[in-house]
Write a protein that holds these residues in place. Structure first.
Motif, PDB file in Angstrom:
ATOM      1  N   GLU A  24      -0.630   1.827  13.345  1.00  0.00           N
ATOM      2  CA  GLU A  24      -0.129   2.878  14.226  1.00  0.00           C
ATOM      3  C   GLU A  24      -0.409   4.275  13.676  1.00  0.00           C
ATOM      4  O   GLU A  24      -0.056   5.272  14.321  1.00  0.00           O
ATOM      5  N   GLY A  25      -1.006   4.349  12.491  1.00  0.00           N
ATOM      6  CA  GLY A  25      -1.346   5.645  11.903  1.00  0.00           C
ATOM      7  C   GLY A  25      -0.161   6.367  11.292  1.00  0.00           C
ATOM      8  O   GLY A  25      -0.234   7.571  11.021  1.00  0.00           O
ATOM      9  N   ARG A  26       0.913   5.647  11.041  1.00  0.00           N
ATOM     10  CA  ARG A  26       2.136   6.274  10.515  1.00  0.00           C
ATOM     11  C   ARG A  26       2.142   6.376   8.995  1.00  0.00           C
ATOM     12  O   ARG A  26       3.032   7.002   8.423  1.00  0.00           O
ATOM     13  N   VAL A  27       1.159   5.759   8.356  1.00  0.00           N
ATOM     14  CA  VAL A  27       1.079   5.789   6.893  1.00  0.00           C
ATOM     15  C   VAL A  27      -0.139   6.618   6.502  1.00  0.00           C
ATOM     16  O   VAL A  27      -1.268   6.293   6.875  1.00  0.00           O
ATOM     17  N   THR A  28       0.093   7.671   5.765  1.00  0.00           N
ATOM     18  CA  THR A  28      -0.983   8.583   5.382  1.00  0.00           C
ATOM     19  C   THR A  28      -0.891   8.909   3.896  1.00  0.00           C
ATOM     20  O   THR A  28       0.084   8.547   3.216  1.00  0.00           O
ATOM     21  N   ASP A  29      -1.922   9.624   3.417  1.00  0.00           N
ATOM     22  CA  ASP A  29      -1.833  10.142   2.053  1.00  0.00           C
ATOM     23  C   ASP A  29      -1.248  11.552   2.113  1.00  0.00           C
ATOM     24  O   ASP A  29      -0.868  12.046   3.182  1.00  0.00           O
ATOM     25  N   ALA A  30      -1.161  12.190   0.955  1.00  0.00           N
ATOM     26  CA  ALA A  30      -0.516  13.501   0.878  1.00  0.00           C
ATOM     27  C   ALA A  30      -1.260  14.555   1.687  1.00  0.00           C
ATOM     28  O   ALA A  30      -0.669  15.581   2.066  1.00  0.00           O
ATOM     29  N   ARG A  31      -2.535  14.308   1.981  1.00  0.00           N
ATOM     30  CA  ARG A  31      -3.327  15.276   2.760  1.00  0.00           C
ATOM     31  C   ARG A  31      -3.276  14.994   4.255  1.00  0.00           C
ATOM     32  O   ARG A  31      -3.872  15.727   5.046  1.00  0.00           O
ATOM     33  N   GLY A  32      -2.611  13.911   4.638  1.00  0.00           N
ATOM     34  CA  GLY A  32      -2.514  13.571   6.049  1.00  0.00           C
ATOM     35  C   GLY A  32      -3.559  12.595   6.527  1.00  0.00           C
ATOM     36  O   GLY A  32      -3.608  12.281   7.729  1.00  0.00           O
ATOM     37  N   ALA A  44       2.883   7.923  -5.398  1.00  0.00           N
ATOM     38  CA  ALA A  44       3.260   9.317  -5.117  1.00  0.00           C
ATOM     39  C   ALA A  44       2.418   9.937  -4.015  1.00  0.00           C
ATOM     40  O   ALA A  44       2.807  10.969  -3.447  1.00  0.00           O
ATOM     41  N   GLN A  45       1.281   9.325  -3.692  1.00  0.00           N
ATOM     42  CA  GLN A  45       0.386   9.901  -2.687  1.00  0.00           C
ATOM     43  C   GLN A  45       0.656   9.387  -1.279  1.00  0.00           C
ATOM     44  O   GLN A  45       0.087   9.894  -0.313  1.00  0.00           O
ATOM     45  N   VAL A  46       1.543   8.403  -1.143  1.00  0.00           N
ATOM     46  CA  VAL A  46       1.753   7.757   0.162  1.00  0.00           C
ATOM     47  C   VAL A  46       2.874   8.457   0.929  1.00  0.00           C
ATOM     48  O   VAL A  46       3.907   8.836   0.364  1.00  0.00           O
ATOM     49  N   ARG A  47       2.651   8.595   2.233  1.00  0.00           N
ATOM     50  CA  ARG A  47       3.661   9.142   3.137  1.00  0.00           C
ATOM     51  C   ARG A  47       3.846   8.186   4.313  1.00  0.00           C
ATOM     52  O   ARG A  47       2.882   7.629   4.827  1.00  0.00           O
ATOM     53  N   VAL A  48       5.096   8.009   4.739  1.00  0.00           N
ATOM     54  CA  VAL A  48       5.396   7.243   5.956  1.00  0.00           C
ATOM     55  C   VAL A  48       6.082   8.197   6.923  1.00  0.00           C
ATOM     56  O   VAL A  48       7.104   8.795   6.590  1.00  0.00           O
ATOM     57  N   ASP A  49       5.460   8.379   8.075  1.00  0.00           N
ATOM     58  CA  ASP A  49       5.951   9.363   9.053  1.00  0.00           C
ATOM     59  C   ASP A  49       6.104  10.734   8.407  1.00  0.00           C
ATOM     60  O   ASP A  49       7.030  11.491   8.705  1.00  0.00           O
ATOM     61  N   GLY A  50       5.193  11.051   7.494  1.00  0.00           N
ATOM     62  CA  GLY A  50       5.176  12.359   6.851  1.00  0.00           C
ATOM     63  C   GLY A  50       6.103  12.511   5.662  1.00  0.00           C
ATOM     64  O   GLY A  50       6.105  13.560   5.008  1.00  0.00           O
TER      65      GLY A  50
END
Length: 235
Positions: A24-32, A44-50
């Motif tokens: 769904e594209g909800r998991v990104t790295d720190a740069r988006g 530390a580089q992973v984001r879920v829903d930002g």
């Protein structure tokens, strides 16, 4: 570790659900940039829903437990895990309370998913002081402090005396008690042994850690400084 396993271990869902998060594209790295289930990325580089991921394995947190909540995962009533993000209950390894506070006791409760740390905190040789404030049903007689400090007090149905404990009288029926062990319902049973009854009980400190204004029902993850402070007052 592949991203899908990392997310599942942190409680973001089963591996199937974690894979769906990625699709769904909800998991990104720190740069988006969108990440994929098979990617291997630093925690530390992973984001879920930002939002950054929850702390990795080895998390230690402090909760200000209110009255009315139990530390059991099986209790049909309110449990302390209800005060935390739901995914915290799904972490692998599991997030466990460090000792327990009974339903009618409020105050500082530690939780961790680090088994070695948990055992270090609760081990008798750690001698970590635990500070309680108790409201009593009756005024003190005057000999309780000496009785608690003597190291000879026996609780009902036990054969091993309690370790010495410090009693500070704040008011005739309000006291502060400092223990270095944690037997079942110890504070309540200690006062019962000297003919009194605890009407309310609050734990204000464990080791060098205090609630420091943390409101009832709130929690925070402890950092390296907090961890050092926890053991500063051990024996």
């Amino acid at each position: 570790m592949k991203l899908v396993r990392l997310l599942a271990n942190l409680g973001y869902g089963s591996r199937r659900q974690a894979t769906l998060l990625c699709r769904e594209g909800r998991v990104t790295d720190a740069r988006g940039e969108v990440l994929y289930a098979d990617d291997v990325v630093a925690h530390a580089q992973v984001r879920v829903d930002g939002e950054p991921l929850d702390p990795p394995q080895g998390m230690l947190l402090m909760l200000h437990k209110p009255v009315g909540y139990t530390c059991s995962t099986r209790d049909p009533g309110r449990v302390v895990y209800d005060l935390l993000p739901p995914r915290f209950r799904l972490r692998t390894p599991a997030l466990s309370t460090v000792g327990r506070l009974d339903r009618d006791t409020s105050g500082l409760l530690l939780l961790t998913d680090d088994g070695a740390l948990l055992h270090r905190i609760i081990a008798p040789r750690s001698n970590l002081p635990k500070v309680y404030e108790a409201r009593l049903a009756q005024p003190l007689r005057g000999d309780e402090a000496a009785s608690f400090a003597g190291g000879t007090l026996l609780l009902e149905s036990e054969t091993t005396p309690l370790k010495p404990a410090r009693l500070d009288v704040l008011e005739p029926q309000y006291v502060r008690l400092t223990l270095t062990e944690g037997r079942y319902h110890q504070v309540r049973r200690m006062f019962a042994a000297v003919g009194n009854y605890v009407e309310s009980l609050h734990r204000s400190r464990v080791g060098g850690l205090a609630l420091d204004g943390l409101e009832a029902g709130r929690w925070r993850v402890l950092n390296a400084i907090d961890r050092r402070r926890l053991f500063e007052e051990s024996g």
